[in-house]
Design a protein around this motif. Sequence first.
Motif, PDB file in Angstrom:
ATOM      1  N   ASN A   1      19.754   7.588  18.414  1.00  0.00           N
ATOM      2  CA  ASN A   1      19.531   7.947  17.009  1.00  0.00           C
ATOM      3  C   ASN A   1      20.601   7.296  16.140  1.00  0.00           C
ATOM      4  O   ASN A   1      21.362   7.975  15.451  1.00  0.00           O
TER       5      ASN A   1
ATOM      6  N   LYS B   1      17.476  18.120   8.334  1.00  0.00           N
ATOM      7  CA  LYS B   1      17.592  16.916   7.510  1.00  0.00           C
ATOM      8  C   LYS B   1      18.833  16.131   7.918  1.00  0.00           C
ATOM      9  O   LYS B   1      19.330  15.308   7.160  1.00  0.00           O
TER      10      LYS B   1
ATOM     11  N   SER C   1      23.893   3.699   2.480  1.00  0.00           N
ATOM     12  CA  SER C   1      23.149   3.678   3.742  1.00  0.00           C
ATOM     13  C   SER C   1      23.825   2.756   4.747  1.00  0.00           C
ATOM     14  O   SER C   1      23.914   3.064   5.936  1.00  0.00           O
TER      15      SER C   1
ATOM     16  N   LEU D   1      20.206   5.661  13.526  1.00  0.00           N
ATOM     17  CA  LEU D   1      19.918   6.000  12.134  1.00  0.00           C
ATOM     18  C   LEU D   1      19.224   7.352  12.084  1.00  0.00           C
ATOM     19  O   LEU D   1      18.320   7.617  12.873  1.00  0.00           O
ATOM     20  N   SER D   2      19.641   8.180  11.154  1.00  0.00           N
ATOM     21  CA  SER D   2      19.033   9.502  11.006  1.00  0.00           C
ATOM     22  C   SER D   2      17.832   9.397  10.069  1.00  0.00           C
ATOM     23  O   SER D   2      17.951   8.904   8.948  1.00  0.00           O
ATOM     24  N   SER D   3      16.663   9.837  10.552  1.00  0.00           N
ATOM     25  CA  SER D   3      15.450   9.738   9.725  1.00  0.00           C
ATOM     26  C   SER D   3      14.423  10.756  10.182  1.00  0.00           C
ATOM     27  O   SER D   3      14.535  11.325  11.272  1.00  0.00           O
ATOM     28  N   ASN D   4      13.406  10.977   9.357  1.00  0.00           N
ATOM     29  CA  ASN D   4      12.395  11.984   9.665  1.00  0.00           C
ATOM     30  C   ASN D   4      11.295  11.433  10.571  1.00  0.00           C
ATOM     31  O   ASN D   4      11.420  10.336  11.132  1.00  0.00           O
TER      32      ASN D   4
ATOM     33  N   TYR E   1      27.154  10.465   4.491  1.00  0.00           N
ATOM     34  CA  TYR E   1      25.736  10.784   4.666  1.00  0.00           C
ATOM     35  C   TYR E   1      25.227  11.722   3.587  1.00  0.00           C
ATOM     36  O   TYR E   1      24.058  11.657   3.193  1.00  0.00           O
TER      37      TYR E   1
ATOM     38  N   SER F   1      10.272   8.018  10.060  1.00  0.00           N
ATOM     39  CA  SER F   1      11.419   7.109  10.049  1.00  0.00           C
ATOM     40  C   SER F   1      11.825   6.681   8.644  1.00  0.00           C
ATOM     41  O   SER F   1      12.178   5.525   8.399  1.00  0.00           O
ATOM     42  N   ILE F   2      11.768   7.626   7.704  1.00  0.00           N
ATOM     43  CA  ILE F   2      12.346   7.388   6.388  1.00  0.00           C
ATOM     44  C   ILE F   2      13.483   8.383   6.189  1.00  0.00           C
ATOM     45  O   ILE F   2      13.510   9.448   6.814  1.00  0.00           O
ATOM     46  N   SER F   3      14.429   8.035   5.343  1.00  0.00           N
ATOM     47  CA  SER F   3      15.618   8.861   5.176  1.00  0.00           C
ATOM     48  C   SER F   3      15.277  10.248   4.640  1.00  0.00           C
ATOM     49  O   SER F   3      14.368  10.409   3.825  1.00  0.00           O
ATOM     50  N   TYR F   4      16.013  11.228   5.101  1.00  0.00           N
ATOM     51  CA  TYR F   4      15.883  12.579   4.579  1.00  0.00           C
ATOM     52  C   TYR F   4      16.399  12.620   3.141  1.00  0.00           C
ATOM     53  O   TYR F   4      17.157  11.757   2.710  1.00  0.00           O
TER      54      TYR F   4
END
Length: 315
Positions: free
Chosen positions: A264, A245, A200, A266-269, A170, A272-275
């Motif tokens: 969760n 993040k 990813s 997928l981890s996202s802000n 990650y 829903s976009i990647s940190y």
Amino acid sequence: MAPMCSSYCLVLLMLLLSGNLISLGDSSPMCKQTYPANAKPIYKEDVDLLQFALNLEHLEADFFLWGALGYGLDTVAPQLVMGGPPPIGAKKANLDYLTRSIITEFGYEEVGHLRIIKSTVGGIPRPLMDLSATNFAKIFDEAFGYALVPPFDPYRDSLSYMLASYVIPYMGLVGYVGANPLLNGYQTKRLLAGLLGVESGQDAVIRMYLYERAEEVVHPYKHTVAEFTTRISELRNRLAMCGIKDEGIIVPPELGAENRTTTNVLSSNFDSISYKRTPGEILRVVYGSGDEHVPGGFYPKGANGKIARDFLEKP
């Protein structure tokens, strides 16, 4: 004999045609990407950012190869090591067939990543890396705030290994997202996009593997898989010191997609976009020191490349 010859000739013709189509590939005018006349494939400024990424790619390559196969880059692709020392404490993990298959693929993917980065922007020697069970045990102790008994061992079984894998890829993902807007060359942009796609995917596979076991208690401890991921994510956020993040596989609704889920995968802000993370943030985490100027953790003598070495030389 004539019908047999006709069938044979037809098959041969089809194979020849398909071979020609395959050989055309990107060499065909209709398959080539066009760029503005003044575009450059690689800018000087791009080189340092992608070489910095080699530190994490080396970490993943040796961790995955050793875990699945019992040997690492020195055996699989010694030319990519560039004289760097072998990792400390890496060994084969006690993996079931499914997990070993996944990790074997990941390991060979990392070999490809190292090769394409080094052939595109030049390489750096593999840094000294600590992949020992002792180092992982320290990380998990810090995440939980007390010493786990017995000490956490990533090589113990498949679940332990995948929890340890949760710690590493990650960081490459968020690092690539952070580097993306800083790249200018079309060749380096293409390279980063391809790397980010696979990193990813690896992270998603690891997260899904753990999510399927979210409520399972990790033997011999009293904590669930979900708790382990939450603790590791919280530790990385503390060390990086730049807010949230990083998120575990189960989150409160305010961190879920559209504030409507606690799952969760997928981890996202919020959108829903990647940190994204900067090199400084990444070094604070992988050094385990919370300071990009103080090496330790996975890199006892610090990471390599201009960006990392500049931090060490300018405390």
